[in-house]
Design a protein around this motif. Sequence first.
Motif, PDB file in Angstrom:
ATOM      1  N   PRO A  63      29.296  -6.509   8.770  1.00  0.00           N
ATOM      2  CA  PRO A  63      28.535  -6.846   9.979  1.00  0.00           C
ATOM      3  C   PRO A  63      29.120  -8.075  10.677  1.00  0.00           C
ATOM      4  O   PRO A  63      29.516  -9.044  10.031  1.00  0.00           O
ATOM      5  N   THR A  64      29.198  -7.996  11.998  1.00  0.00           N
ATOM      6  CA  THR A  64      29.728  -9.117  12.775  1.00  0.00           C
ATOM      7  C   THR A  64      28.810  -9.410  13.953  1.00  0.00           C
ATOM      8  O   THR A  64      28.016  -8.576  14.370  1.00  0.00           O
ATOM      9  N   THR A  65      28.972 -10.620  14.472  1.00  0.00           N
ATOM     10  CA  THR A  65      28.274 -11.043  15.672  1.00  0.00           C
ATOM     11  C   THR A  65      29.332 -11.540  16.650  1.00  0.00           C
ATOM     12  O   THR A  65      30.215 -12.314  16.266  1.00  0.00           O
ATOM     13  N   PRO A  66      29.286 -11.105  17.913  1.00  0.00           N
ATOM     14  CA  PRO A  66      30.276 -11.613  18.866  1.00  0.00           C
ATOM     15  C   PRO A  66      29.991 -13.074  19.225  1.00  0.00           C
ATOM     16  O   PRO A  66      28.840 -13.453  19.424  1.00  0.00           O
ATOM     17  N   VAL A  67      31.036 -13.884  19.235  1.00  0.00           N
ATOM     18  CA  VAL A  67      30.918 -15.278  19.676  1.00  0.00           C
ATOM     19  C   VAL A  67      31.973 -15.523  20.744  1.00  0.00           C
ATOM     20  O   VAL A  67      33.078 -14.995  20.676  1.00  0.00           O
ATOM     21  N   ASN A  68      31.611 -16.298  21.749  1.00  0.00           N
ATOM     22  CA  ASN A  68      32.510 -16.571  22.873  1.00  0.00           C
ATOM     23  C   ASN A  68      33.168 -17.930  22.722  1.00  0.00           C
ATOM     24  O   ASN A  68      32.525 -18.897  22.321  1.00  0.00           O
ATOM     25  N   VAL A  69      34.451 -17.990  23.067  1.00  0.00           N
ATOM     26  CA  VAL A  69      35.212 -19.236  23.083  1.00  0.00           C
ATOM     27  C   VAL A  69      35.838 -19.353  24.466  1.00  0.00           C
ATOM     28  O   VAL A  69      36.523 -18.431  24.919  1.00  0.00           O
TER      29      VAL A  69
ATOM     30  N   GLY B 152      37.284 -22.405  38.144  1.00  0.00           N
ATOM     31  CA  GLY B 152      37.358 -20.997  37.777  1.00  0.00           C
ATOM     32  C   GLY B 152      38.598 -20.645  36.990  1.00  0.00           C
ATOM     33  O   GLY B 152      39.042 -19.502  36.986  1.00  0.00           O
ATOM     34  N   LEU B 153      39.192 -21.635  36.338  1.00  0.00           N
ATOM     35  CA  LEU B 153      40.439 -21.402  35.614  1.00  0.00           C
ATOM     36  C   LEU B 153      40.228 -21.157  34.129  1.00  0.00           C
ATOM     37  O   LEU B 153      41.190 -21.072  33.378  1.00  0.00           O
ATOM     38  N   THR B 154      38.987 -21.078  33.704  1.00  0.00           N
ATOM     39  CA  THR B 154      38.747 -20.801  32.296  1.00  0.00           C
ATOM     40  C   THR B 154      38.449 -19.325  32.101  1.00  0.00           C
ATOM     41  O   THR B 154      38.107 -18.610  33.034  1.00  0.00           O
ATOM     42  N   ALA B 155      38.599 -18.899  30.872  1.00  0.00           N
ATOM     43  CA  ALA B 155      38.339 -17.517  30.502  1.00  0.00           C
ATOM     44  C   ALA B 155      37.563 -17.510  29.204  1.00  0.00           C
ATOM     45  O   ALA B 155      37.592 -18.477  28.452  1.00  0.00           O
ATOM     46  N   VAL B 156      36.877 -16.425  28.961  1.00  0.00           N
ATOM     47  CA  VAL B 156      36.107 -16.295  27.737  1.00  0.00           C
ATOM     48  C   VAL B 156      36.761 -15.248  26.849  1.00  0.00           C
ATOM     49  O   VAL B 156      36.991 -14.118  27.276  1.00  0.00           O
ATOM     50  N   LEU B 157      37.079 -15.639  25.614  1.00  0.00           N
ATOM     51  CA  LEU B 157      37.547 -14.702  24.604  1.00  0.00           C
ATOM     52  C   LEU B 157      36.382 -14.475  23.654  1.00  0.00           C
ATOM     53  O   LEU B 157      35.719 -15.429  23.241  1.00  0.00           O
ATOM     54  N   THR B 158      36.139 -13.247  23.286  1.00  0.00           N
ATOM     55  CA  THR B 158      35.048 -12.930  22.380  1.00  0.00           C
ATOM     56  C   THR B 158      35.612 -12.516  21.026  1.00  0.00           C
ATOM     57  O   THR B 158      36.402 -11.571  20.932  1.00  0.00           O
ATOM     58  N   PHE B 159      35.230 -13.276  20.007  1.00  0.00           N
ATOM     59  CA  PHE B 159      35.643 -13.015  18.631  1.00  0.00           C
ATOM     60  C   PHE B 159      34.485 -12.357  17.893  1.00  0.00           C
ATOM     61  O   PHE B 159      33.325 -12.675  18.137  1.00  0.00           O
ATOM     62  N   ASP B 160      34.784 -11.456  16.968  1.00  0.00           N
ATOM     63  CA  ASP B 160      33.760 -10.902  16.084  1.00  0.00           C
ATOM     64  C   ASP B 160      33.714 -11.768  14.840  1.00  0.00           C
ATOM     65  O   ASP B 160      34.664 -11.798  14.055  1.00  0.00           O
ATOM     66  N   LYS B 161      32.613 -12.488  14.686  1.00  0.00           N
ATOM     67  CA  LYS B 161      32.433 -13.404  13.565  1.00  0.00           C
ATOM     68  C   LYS B 161      31.593 -12.716  12.489  1.00  0.00           C
ATOM     69  O   LYS B 161      30.509 -12.208  12.789  1.00  0.00           O
ATOM     70  N   PRO B 162      32.094 -12.654  11.244  1.00  0.00           N
ATOM     71  CA  PRO B 162      31.288 -12.061  10.173  1.00  0.00           C
ATOM     72  C   PRO B 162      29.952 -12.787  10.041  1.00  0.00           C
ATOM     73  O   PRO B 162      29.891 -14.014  10.088  1.00  0.00           O
ATOM     74  N   THR B 163      28.885 -12.016   9.897  1.00  0.00           N
ATOM     75  CA  THR B 163      27.554 -12.620   9.806  1.00  0.00           C
ATOM     76  C   THR B 163      27.039 -12.684   8.385  1.00  0.00           C
ATOM     77  O   THR B 163      26.250 -13.549   8.058  1.00  0.00           O
ATOM     78  N   VAL B 164      27.459 -11.750   7.543  1.00  0.00           N
ATOM     79  CA  VAL B 164      27.032 -11.745   6.143  1.00  0.00           C
ATOM     80  C   VAL B 164      28.189 -11.230   5.290  1.00  0.00           C
ATOM     81  O   VAL B 164      29.201 -10.761   5.803  1.00  0.00           O
ATOM     82  N   THR B 165      28.000 -11.296   4.005  1.00  0.00           N
ATOM     83  CA  THR B 165      28.997 -10.778   3.084  1.00  0.00           C
ATOM     84  C   THR B 165      29.096  -9.256   3.248  1.00  0.00           C
ATOM     85  O   THR B 165      28.076  -8.588   3.396  1.00  0.00           O
TER      86      THR B 165
END
Length: 126
Positions: free
Chosen positions: A45-51, A19-32
Amino acid sequence: MTIRTVIAGVFTNKLTPRGLTAVLTFDKPTVTPTYDPATGKTTNPTTPVNVVGAVTAYDHGLVNGDVIQRGDLQAILSDVAIQAAAVEPKEGQVVQYTGDPFTIVSVTRYPVGEEVGAWELQLRGS
C-alpha cells in the motif's frame, strides 16, 4: 539559517511566484507489505506525496541519445522538500509529473558541507 533552508527559500520565494515550480508525486509506502496466502500476492500500500521543485528539458547540446535521451527531463528538488515528504528518490522509481508517469533514470545529491542541499533527478517518460 543553514544553506538547506536558503535553497528551500529560493524555491518558495523566487520560483513559485513566477510559476517556475513543478510538482512531482511519489508513491510513499504507508505500511509494511502484506502477503495474502489465498492469492499468493504481496501488496505494498502506498500514499501519493507531492514534492515541489523545478523541472526543465535538458539543453539540446546535452542530449546524446544514450545517457540523456530526447524527451528526458531534469528535476531539481530542495532537500528540505524531500525531507518534508519523507521520501528518498531512487533510480528506477516511477513518479508522476503533469499527470504522466516518469521513471527516475539517475539521482545526484548535491552536498553542502555535511548535508545534502539539493537533489537532481533525470526523468524519462514511462
